[in-house]
Design a protein around this motif. Structure first.
Motif, PDB file in Angstrom:
ATOM      1  N   VAL A  21       0.365  -8.198  -0.526  1.00 46.37           N
ATOM      2  CA  VAL A  21       1.192  -9.366  -0.847  1.00 46.37           C
ATOM      3  C   VAL A  21       0.299 -10.586  -1.056  1.00 46.37           C
ATOM      4  O   VAL A  21      -0.599 -10.857  -0.252  1.00 46.37           O
ATOM      5  CB  VAL A  21       2.201  -9.650   0.284  1.00 46.37           C
ATOM      6  CG1 VAL A  21       3.052 -10.870  -0.052  1.00 46.37           C
ATOM      7  CG2 VAL A  21       3.081  -8.431   0.544  1.00 46.37           C
ATOM      8  N   LEU A  22       0.568 -11.331  -2.116  1.00 49.81           N
ATOM      9  CA  LEU A  22      -0.086 -12.610  -2.364  1.00 49.81           C
ATOM     10  C   LEU A  22       0.966 -13.702  -2.291  1.00 49.81           C
ATOM     11  O   LEU A  22       1.968 -13.654  -3.015  1.00 49.81           O
ATOM     12  CB  LEU A  22      -0.758 -12.620  -3.740  1.00 49.81           C
ATOM     13  CG  LEU A  22      -1.343 -13.958  -4.205  1.00 49.81           C
ATOM     14  CD1 LEU A  22      -2.459 -14.415  -3.276  1.00 49.81           C
ATOM     15  CD2 LEU A  22      -1.841 -13.870  -5.651  1.00 49.81           C
ATOM     16  N   ASP A  23       0.758 -14.686  -1.419  1.00 51.70           N
ATOM     17  CA  ASP A  23       1.672 -15.812  -1.276  1.00 51.70           C
ATOM     18  C   ASP A  23       0.960 -17.062  -1.794  1.00 51.70           C
ATOM     19  O   ASP A  23       0.064 -17.601  -1.136  1.00 51.70           O
ATOM     20  CB  ASP A  23       2.070 -15.976   0.195  1.00 51.70           C
ATOM     21  CG  ASP A  23       3.184 -16.991   0.391  1.00 51.70           C
ATOM     22  OD1 ASP A  23       3.552 -17.667  -0.586  1.00 51.70           O
ATOM     23  OD2 ASP A  23       3.692 -17.099   1.524  1.00 51.70           O
ATOM     24  N   VAL A  24       1.342 -17.510  -2.989  1.00 42.05           N
ATOM     25  CA  VAL A  24       0.695 -18.644  -3.654  1.00 42.05           C
ATOM     26  C   VAL A  24       1.442 -19.924  -3.307  1.00 42.05           C
ATOM     27  O   VAL A  24       2.651 -20.029  -3.537  1.00 42.05           O
ATOM     28  CB  VAL A  24       0.664 -18.431  -5.181  1.00 42.05           C
ATOM     29  CG1 VAL A  24       0.133 -19.671  -5.891  1.00 42.05           C
ATOM     30  CG2 VAL A  24      -0.188 -17.215  -5.521  1.00 42.05           C
ATOM     31  N   ALA A  32       4.470 -15.614   4.738  1.00 38.76           N
ATOM     32  CA  ALA A  32       3.268 -14.788   4.892  1.00 38.76           C
ATOM     33  C   ALA A  32       3.250 -14.124   6.258  1.00 38.76           C
ATOM     34  O   ALA A  32       3.004 -12.901   6.380  1.00 38.76           O
ATOM     35  CB  ALA A  32       2.015 -15.633   4.693  1.00 38.76           C
ATOM     36  N   LEU A  33       3.512 -14.873   7.301  1.00 40.24           N
ATOM     37  CA  LEU A  33       3.510 -14.312   8.651  1.00 40.24           C
ATOM     38  C   LEU A  33       4.658 -13.340   8.843  1.00 40.24           C
ATOM     39  O   LEU A  33       4.512 -12.300   9.493  1.00 40.24           O
ATOM     40  CB  LEU A  33       3.569 -15.427   9.685  1.00 40.24           C
ATOM     41  CG  LEU A  33       2.298 -16.280   9.815  1.00 40.24           C
ATOM     42  CD1 LEU A  33       2.517 -17.397  10.823  1.00 40.24           C
ATOM     43  CD2 LEU A  33       1.113 -15.424  10.239  1.00 40.24           C
ATOM     44  N   ARG A  37       4.101  -9.464   9.881  1.00 40.40           N
ATOM     45  CA  ARG A  37       4.741  -8.843  11.055  1.00 40.40           C
ATOM     46  C   ARG A  37       5.465  -7.561  10.663  1.00 40.40           C
ATOM     47  O   ARG A  37       5.635  -6.656  11.491  1.00 40.40           O
ATOM     48  CB  ARG A  37       5.732  -9.820  11.692  1.00 40.40           C
ATOM     49  CG  ARG A  37       5.091 -11.059  12.311  1.00 40.40           C
ATOM     50  CD  ARG A  37       6.123 -11.923  13.011  1.00 40.40           C
ATOM     51  NE  ARG A  37       5.610 -13.247  13.286  1.00 40.40           N
ATOM     52  CZ  ARG A  37       6.031 -14.366  12.708  1.00 40.40           C
ATOM     53  NH1 ARG A  37       7.013 -14.311  11.799  1.00 40.40           N
ATOM     54  NH2 ARG A  37       5.504 -15.535  13.029  1.00 40.40           N
ATOM     55  N   ALA A  38       5.907  -7.482   9.398  1.00 41.51           N
ATOM     56  CA  ALA A  38       6.580  -6.278   8.910  1.00 41.51           C
ATOM     57  C   ALA A  38       5.593  -5.180   8.533  1.00 41.51           C
ATOM     58  O   ALA A  38       6.011  -4.096   8.104  1.00 41.51           O
ATOM     59  CB  ALA A  38       7.462  -6.623   7.709  1.00 41.51           C
ATOM     60  N   GLY A  39       4.287  -5.459   8.656  1.00 42.76           N
ATOM     61  CA  GLY A  39       3.276  -4.432   8.431  1.00 42.76           C
ATOM     62  C   GLY A  39       2.498  -4.543   7.149  1.00 42.76           C
ATOM     63  O   GLY A  39       1.649  -3.692   6.870  1.00 42.76           O
ATOM     64  N   HIS A  40       2.734  -5.589   6.370  1.00 40.83           N
ATOM     65  CA  HIS A  40       2.076  -5.707   5.072  1.00 40.83           C
ATOM     66  C   HIS A  40       0.764  -6.491   5.163  1.00 40.83           C
ATOM     67  O   HIS A  40       0.569  -7.291   6.085  1.00 40.83           O
ATOM     68  CB  HIS A  40       3.015  -6.375   4.073  1.00 40.83           C
ATOM     69  CG  HIS A  40       4.333  -5.677   3.932  1.00 40.83           C
ATOM     70  ND1 HIS A  40       4.428  -4.347   3.582  1.00 40.83           N
ATOM     71  CD2 HIS A  40       5.614  -6.110   4.130  1.00 40.83           C
ATOM     72  CE1 HIS A  40       5.707  -3.990   3.546  1.00 40.83           C
ATOM     73  NE2 HIS A  40       6.440  -5.038   3.887  1.00 40.83           N
ATOM     74  N   ALA A  41      -0.125  -6.253   4.212  1.00 40.48           N
ATOM     75  CA  ALA A  41      -1.391  -6.990   4.120  1.00 40.48           C
ATOM     76  C   ALA A  41      -1.160  -8.206   3.235  1.00 40.48           C
ATOM     77  O   ALA A  41      -0.838  -8.072   2.054  1.00 40.48           O
ATOM     78  CB  ALA A  41      -2.478  -6.100   3.525  1.00 40.48           C
ATOM     79  N   VAL A  42      -1.314  -9.395   3.798  1.00 46.34           N
ATOM     80  CA  VAL A  42      -0.905 -10.618   3.119  1.00 46.34           C
ATOM     81  C   VAL A  42      -2.105 -11.538   2.900  1.00 46.34           C
ATOM     82  O   VAL A  42      -2.890 -11.784   3.820  1.00 46.34           O
ATOM     83  CB  VAL A  42       0.167 -11.365   3.927  1.00 46.34           C
ATOM     84  CG1 VAL A  42       0.623 -12.610   3.186  1.00 46.34           C
ATOM     85  CG2 VAL A  42       1.359 -10.452   4.217  1.00 46.34           C
ATOM     86  N   THR A  43      -2.221 -12.038   1.671  1.00 52.06           N
ATOM     87  CA  THR A  43      -3.195 -13.068   1.341  1.00 52.06           C
ATOM     88  C   THR A  43      -2.445 -14.346   1.019  1.00 52.06           C
ATOM     89  O   THR A  43      -1.558 -14.349   0.157  1.00 52.06           O
ATOM     90  CB  THR A  43      -4.053 -12.668   0.130  1.00 52.06           C
ATOM     91  OG1 THR A  43      -4.765 -11.463   0.433  1.00 52.06           O
ATOM     92  CG2 THR A  43      -5.044 -13.763  -0.221  1.00 52.06           C
ATOM     93  N   ASP A  90       0.957  -5.881  -4.950  1.00 52.92           N
ATOM     94  CA  ASP A  90       2.268  -5.260  -5.187  1.00 52.92           C
ATOM     95  C   ASP A  90       3.374  -6.299  -5.240  1.00 52.92           C
ATOM     96  O   ASP A  90       4.385  -6.102  -5.915  1.00 52.92           O
ATOM     97  CB  ASP A  90       2.577  -4.253  -4.079  1.00 52.92           C
ATOM     98  CG  ASP A  90       1.492  -3.203  -3.919  1.00 52.92           C
ATOM     99  OD1 ASP A  90       1.234  -2.485  -4.898  1.00 52.92           O
ATOM    100  OD2 ASP A  90       0.889  -3.122  -2.825  1.00 52.92           O
ATOM    101  N   VAL A  91       3.218  -7.378  -4.495  1.00 50.64           N
ATOM    102  CA  VAL A  91       4.205  -8.454  -4.426  1.00 50.64           C
ATOM    103  C   VAL A  91       3.475  -9.787  -4.516  1.00 50.64           C
ATOM    104  O   VAL A  91       2.472  -9.998  -3.834  1.00 50.64           O
ATOM    105  CB  VAL A  91       5.017  -8.399  -3.106  1.00 50.64           C
ATOM    106  CG1 VAL A  91       6.013  -9.550  -3.031  1.00 50.64           C
ATOM    107  CG2 VAL A  91       5.736  -7.056  -2.957  1.00 50.64           C
ATOM    108  N   VAL A  92       3.970 -10.680  -5.364  1.00 47.32           N
ATOM    109  CA  VAL A  92       3.426 -12.036  -5.461  1.00 47.32           C
ATOM    110  C   VAL A  92       4.570 -13.017  -5.225  1.00 47.32           C
ATOM    111  O   VAL A  92       5.604 -12.956  -5.898  1.00 47.32           O
ATOM    112  CB  VAL A  92       2.774 -12.296  -6.822  1.00 47.32           C
ATOM    113  CG1 VAL A  92       2.370 -13.773  -6.948  1.00 47.32           C
ATOM    114  CG2 VAL A  92       1.544 -11.407  -7.012  1.00 47.32           C
ATOM    115  N   LEU A  93       4.370 -13.918  -4.267  1.00 43.77           N
ATOM    116  CA  LEU A  93       5.349 -14.960  -3.962  1.00 43.77           C
ATOM    117  C   LEU A  93       4.832 -16.298  -4.475  1.00 43.77           C
ATOM    118  O   LEU A  93       3.649 -16.612  -4.349  1.00 43.77           O
ATOM    119  CB  LEU A  93       5.572 -15.082  -2.455  1.00 43.77           C
ATOM    120  CG  LEU A  93       5.764 -13.804  -1.634  1.00 43.77           C
ATOM    121  CD1 LEU A  93       5.957 -14.171  -0.162  1.00 43.77           C
ATOM    122  CD2 LEU A  93       6.934 -13.006  -2.163  1.00 43.77           C
TER     123      LEU A  93
END
Length: 233
Positions: A21-24, A32-33, A37-43, A90-93
């Motif tokens: 996951v990318l949170d821009v 992001a947090l 917490r749901a198990g994803h790798a977040v940048t 896989d996901v971009v926010l």
């Protein structure tokens, strides 16, 4: 919005898959947090040093396992190509960012390039088709009349920013290969509530009502914000 995002993720990816996951423009890192917490790798990518500091402080309070799943980078959301390779996520926010960008199309195109095939792009924008609602409900008739034909407005921070129209963003997403898959309204009933309003005792019912309105016509069309979800083809 979190419910809507989780709904889209669950409908697109298998249960238990650890997503990239990318949170821009992640702000203080709320989403992001939550996703970490749901198990994803977040940048998280954020250019405001104060927001980065707040996100780091919040992350420091999390268990080690969650801290290891989060990477924070200070940088401009328009420079995703500097920091990451195409197809890396896989996901971009991109939530609450486009209103501060004078020309949003290049930014959105850059976000789409970060997605792997089948990836999900989540945008949260100010709804230009409903800019007259807030001044109108507050009895500011001159402001409402001006807002009908404008995409510019002054936000609650006192900043002059811009809004987006659903039709224009739909065309943009189609043009960059991440066509609109679903859209929702945000803050249909609660947009005029004062900032820092205490949580009401019937908060769960309020959220349920907002959730229902945000996915139901004609209510979602007059929401203060729009949540758009595109899918990379």
């Amino acid at each position: 919005m979190a419910r809507q995002l989780d709904e889209q993720i669950a409908g697109r990816f298998r249960v238990g898959r650890r997503l990239r996951v990318l949170d821009v423009g992640m702000g203080q890192g709320t989403q992001a947090l939550r996703l970490a917490r749901a198990g994803h790798a977040v940048t998280g990518l954020e250019q405001d040093a104060r927001m980065i500091a707040a996100a780091r402080a919040a992350l420091a309070a999390e268990p080690e396992g969650i801290r290891q799943r989060v990477r924070l980078i200070e940088g401009d959301g328009r420079d995703t190509g500097v920091h990451f390779l195409p197809g890396s996520f896989d996901v971009v926010l991109c939530h609450g960012v486009l209103m501060y960008v004078e020309e949003p199309d290049p930014l959105v195109a850059g976000l789409a390039r970060m997605l792997a095939s089948g990836g999900l792009l989540s945008l949260l924008v100010r709804n230009a088709d409903a800019l007259a609602m807030r001044p109108g409900l507050n009895g500011d008739w001159a402001g409402a009349l001006t807002a009908f034909d404008s995409t510019a407005y002054r936000n609650r921070l006192g900043l002059d920013v811009r809004a987006d129209r659903l039709g224009a963003l739909t065309a943009t997403l189609a043009g960059i290969g991440a066509p609109l898959h679903a859209w929702y309204g945000i803050r249909v009933f609660t947009d005029t509530a004062p900032d820092k309003t205490p949580s009401p005792p019937d908060l769960a019912a309020l959220i349920d009502a907002e959730d229902r309105a945000g996915r139901t016509d004609p209510y979602r069309g007059v929401a203060a914000l729009l949540h758009l979800c595109g899918v990379r083809g």
